[in-house]
Design a protein around this motif. Structure first.
Motif, PDB file in Angstrom:
ATOM      1  N   PRO A   4       0.832  -1.208   0.000  1.00  0.00           N
ATOM      2  CA  PRO A   4       0.000   0.000   0.000  1.00  0.00           C
ATOM      3  C   PRO A   4       0.869   1.262   0.000  1.00  0.00           C
ATOM      4  N   SER A   5       0.367   2.299  -0.627  1.00  0.00           N
ATOM      5  CA  SER A   5       1.148   3.530  -0.740  1.00  0.00           C
ATOM      6  C   SER A   5       1.357   4.216   0.598  1.00  0.00           C
ATOM      7  N   THR A   6       0.635   3.795   1.632  1.00  0.00           N
ATOM      8  CA  THR A   6       0.793   4.409   2.953  1.00  0.00           C
ATOM      9  C   THR A   6       1.789   3.653   3.831  1.00  0.00           C
ATOM     10  N   GLU A   7       2.386   2.591   3.320  1.00  0.00           N
ATOM     11  CA  GLU A   7       3.338   1.790   4.091  1.00  0.00           C
ATOM     12  C   GLU A   7       4.668   2.529   4.175  1.00  0.00           C
ATOM     13  N   THR A   8       4.996   3.092   5.335  1.00  0.00           N
ATOM     14  CA  THR A   8       6.195   3.918   5.476  1.00  0.00           C
ATOM     15  C   THR A   8       7.481   3.103   5.520  1.00  0.00           C
ATOM     16  N   ARG A   9       7.384   1.776   5.508  1.00  0.00           N
ATOM     17  CA  ARG A   9       8.595   0.946   5.458  1.00  0.00           C
ATOM     18  C   ARG A   9       9.089   0.751   4.038  1.00  0.00           C
ATOM     19  N   THR A  10       8.338   1.241   3.053  1.00  0.00           N
ATOM     20  CA  THR A  10       8.775   1.166   1.658  1.00  0.00           C
ATOM     21  C   THR A  10       9.244   2.543   1.217  1.00  0.00           C
ATOM     22  N   PHE A  11      10.039   2.579   0.167  1.00  0.00           N
ATOM     23  CA  PHE A  11      10.530   3.864  -0.333  1.00  0.00           C
ATOM     24  C   PHE A  11       9.367   4.762  -0.750  1.00  0.00           C
TER      25      PHE A  11
END
Length: 58
Positions: A4-11
């Motif tokens: 998901p675009s809200t996952e802060t663990r991804t760039f």
């Protein structure tokens, strides 16, 4: 992307979080994200998959 675009663990998710925070904090200011031009560094090349994830976020 599978995350998901809200996952802060991804760039992408982290960049989105930062951008939204800056927009909310400075709504009347121009916000710019810059990257170095292609070929401007002598560093070791990164994996193509990492470059794809980076480019999707930017």
């Amino acid at each position: 992307m599978d995350t998901p675009s809200t996952e802060t663990r991804t760039f992408y998710g982290a960049l989105k979080h930062i951008a939204e925070g800056l927009i909310n904090r400075y709504p009347d200011k121009l916000i710019v994200f810059l990257t170095p031009p292609h070929g401007s560094s002598d560093t070791v090349p990164i994996l193509v998959s990492d470059l794809f994830i980076f480019s999707e976020g930017v």
